[in-house]
Design an enzyme around this catalytic site. Structure first.
Site, PDB file in Angstrom:
ATOM      1  N   CYS A 130     -16.831   4.385  21.381  1.00 42.28           N
ATOM      2  CA  CYS A 130     -17.849   3.525  20.940  1.00 42.28           C
ATOM      3  C   CYS A 130     -19.196   3.880  20.888  1.00 42.28           C
ATOM      4  O   CYS A 130     -20.043   3.521  20.054  1.00 42.28           O
ATOM      5  CB  CYS A 130     -17.606   2.266  22.087  1.00 42.28           C
ATOM      6  SG  CYS A 130     -16.038   1.426  22.249  1.00 42.28           S
ATOM      7  N   ASP A 190      32.114   2.906  11.149  1.00 42.33           N
ATOM      8  CA  ASP A 190      31.747   1.480  10.600  1.00 42.33           C
ATOM      9  C   ASP A 190      30.949   1.574   9.315  1.00 42.33           C
ATOM     10  O   ASP A 190      31.378   0.779   8.219  1.00 42.33           O
ATOM     11  CB  ASP A 190      30.787   1.075  11.643  1.00 42.33           C
ATOM     12  CG  ASP A 190      30.235  -0.679  11.296  1.00 42.33           C
ATOM     13  OD1 ASP A 190      29.009  -0.709  10.955  1.00 42.33           O
ATOM     14  OD2 ASP A 190      31.320  -1.508  11.059  1.00 42.33           O
TER      15      ASP A 190
END
Length: 549
Positions: free
Chosen positions: A225, A519
């Site tokens: 900051c 699958d």
């Protein structure tokens, strides 16, 4: 993108092109020399090329950047470059296509890859790739992302996971800069820090000999900051002086009310003057009402000179920095080993930039100590232990009365445990060809199987009743096509430090990866055989090591 989506802002509430340019001219007159267009997604705005061209005409503006999800980049980049676009940030949180769809809520991984390739082709260097790192989602891909910088002029920027509305932030999901750096240094101890640029938000590092570099944006663990020179203006015209603040000032409303340039200057200066020395802590931010990241930015502005910390001067305030929407990649993704080809990053990504490889492979991660020949389709010799393997004369999960019992590992010492298991899926020629060419209607079978294997390893204790829960430190699933048998060879490796072994995790991983592959392919053929599910090796523990040779 938040799971529930975001409400679209009515077009009338958005800044018009002229309003956007009016604000840009004002900021540039006040000393701003860099503007970045971000989003949402800036490249869906139909006049984005015209906006870049008009920004390029502003005297004093030295850099025009863009932060994009990359999906439309390849198509628009030649026009944007001609219009004056200077820099590119592409947001990409994963190199796994199936995971990409989960994060972004849409398809488009291949278009993002194409966009990166186009940016490099047009001479952008470095191309910045923004990756938000989230525990349990993509922290296992850190090394894969870094590997891209070996052959490509990329700046891969790892961003600490930050709290915003809709992203279900949790401290446990955040991977800190120090933890990421430690992971990288284990693989590349020669990683060296680069000098920090003035007002930079990123801590930059480079591996000697690599074309690109790696950066960390440490907003949560080590804020910057004090040197931040960025401001953000949202698409609906609100000024945000801090990304993590929830206070906004509507410049759009003042513009539409006829405010003069001097009045706008005073309004902006007052907002900047209220900018705090630093943002709140991460836990406070997580409780604060703030826009989702996808709704925060339209354009970002910065000034090269750092601000004086207590100053309330408008000139001392400015810059704006990016959003995210993901991308990254390399044509140097494969290393030739004596025993065949193995991916250093997911080969799916590589297919978009390179062609002509002899086979498709997929690996969740290539660890530094992994055997480069581990997926060789050559015949294997019978299993032999590496030394005497102590055995028990009774089943350990049955007590003296023949009842099922869980082994008490409370008194055992913690040791490093590693196990490797494998499986073979015999697909047959038809399904094999479709997997090899990635033509299955369900999607990429190798990607899905690899993800299933990783997930299964982490869930083993929930699937196998008497298994202890193990905190795995590493899971690696690799798949390779074996053309001689029309098969896919699966190899799963698990690692943990603890009182119990991880062979069940490795076996479960290999078995479930094989089941997932079945699958994916069962609509093409039911004549698929899952075979040779076996432990390849284990190390650590009182019963000694085992290696199948």
């Amino acid at each position: 993108m938040p799971e529930e989506g975001v409400p679209l802002t009515p077009k009338a509430d958005l800044l018009t092109t002229e309003e956007l340019l009016t604000l840009a001219r004002l900021f540039v007159k006040e000393g701003v020399d860099k503007i970045r267009l971000t989003g949402g997604e800036p490249l869906i705005r139909p006049d984005v090329v015209d906006i870049v061209a008009q920004l390029h005409q502003l005297e004093g503006l030295r850099t025009i950047g863009i932060t994009t999800n990359g999906i439309n980049l390849a198509r628009l980049l030649p026009q944007l470059q001609e219009a004056g676009l200077s820099t590119i940030n592409i947001s990409l949180d994963t190199l796994v296509p199936a995971k990409f769809e989960f994060i972004v809520r849409r398809k488009g991984f291949h278009k993002v890859m194409e966009g990166i390739h186009k940016a490099i082709e047009l001479g952008y260097s470095p191309v910045k790739v923004n990756c938000v790192v989230m525990r349990g989602l993509n922290e296992d891909e850190l090394l894969d992302f870094v590997a891209l910088t070996e052959g490509l002029p990329l700046d891969v920027r790892f961003i600490e996971y930050m709290p915003f509305d809709g992203n279900k932030w949790n401290f446990k999901k955040m991977v800190s800069y120090k933890e990421m750096l430690d992971t990288l240094r284990q693989q590349w101890p020669e990683l060296e820090k680069l000098p920090e640029e003035e007002s930079s938000t990123a801590k930059a590092f480079k591996i000697p000999g690599f074309r690109g570099r790696v950066s960390f944006i440490t907003s949560m663990s080590e804020h910057f900051c004090g040197t931040c020179n960025r401001l953000r203006i949202t698409a609906d015209g609100n000024l945000k002086v801090c990304l993590f603040g929830n206070s906004e000032v509507s410049l759009r409303d003042h513009l539409r009310a006829g405010a003069s340039e001097e009045e706008l200057r005073r309004i902006i200066g007052a907002a900047v003057g209220r900018k705090k020395r630093q943002h709140a802590g991460m836990f406070s931010i997580s409780q604060m009402k703030n826009r989702p990241m996808i709704l925060i930015e339209l354009f970002l502005m910065c000034q090269d000179s750092p601000p004086a910390i207590p100053s309330i001067s408008f000139r001392d305030s400015l810059h704006v920095q990016g959003l995210r929407h993901r991308v990254s990649f390399s044509s140097q993704m494969v290393t030739s080993w004596k025993g065949g080809w193995l991916p250093q990053i997911p080969l799916l990504a590589q297919r978009w930039l390179a062609s002509g490889l002899p086979q498709r492979h997929y690996g969740s991660h290539l660890d530094s100590d992994a055997n480069p020949k581990c997926l060789s389709p050559e015949p294997r010799a019978p299993a032999t232990p590496s030394g005497p393997l102590p055995t028990s004369d009774q089943l350990t999960h049955v007590d003296g009365e023949g009842q099922v019992a869980m082994v008490d590992v409370g008194g055992k010492p913690d040791t490093e445990r590693v196990a490797v298991a494998s499986a073979v899926v015999l697909l047959g020629p038809v399904a094999y060809k479709l997997v090899q060419e990635n033509q299955l209607k369900k999607g990429d079978a190798l990607v899905v199987a690899q993800l299933a294997g990783v997930q299964a390893a982490k869930l083993t204790s929930q699937l196998i009743p008497l298994c202890h829960h193990v905190a795995l430190s590493h899971v690696q699933v690799q798949l390779e096509l074996d053309s001689t048998r029309h098969a896919v060879v699966v190899r799963a490796s698990c690692r943990a430090r603890g009182p119990t072994g991880v062979e069940m995790e490795a076996l479960t991983s290999a078995a479930v990866a094989a089941l997932a592959l079945y699958d994916m392919c069962k609509a093409v053929s039911r004549d698929i055989v899952l075979a040779e599910i076996k432990l390849v090796s284990k190390t650590g523990g009182q019963r000694g090591d085992f290696h199948r040779t």
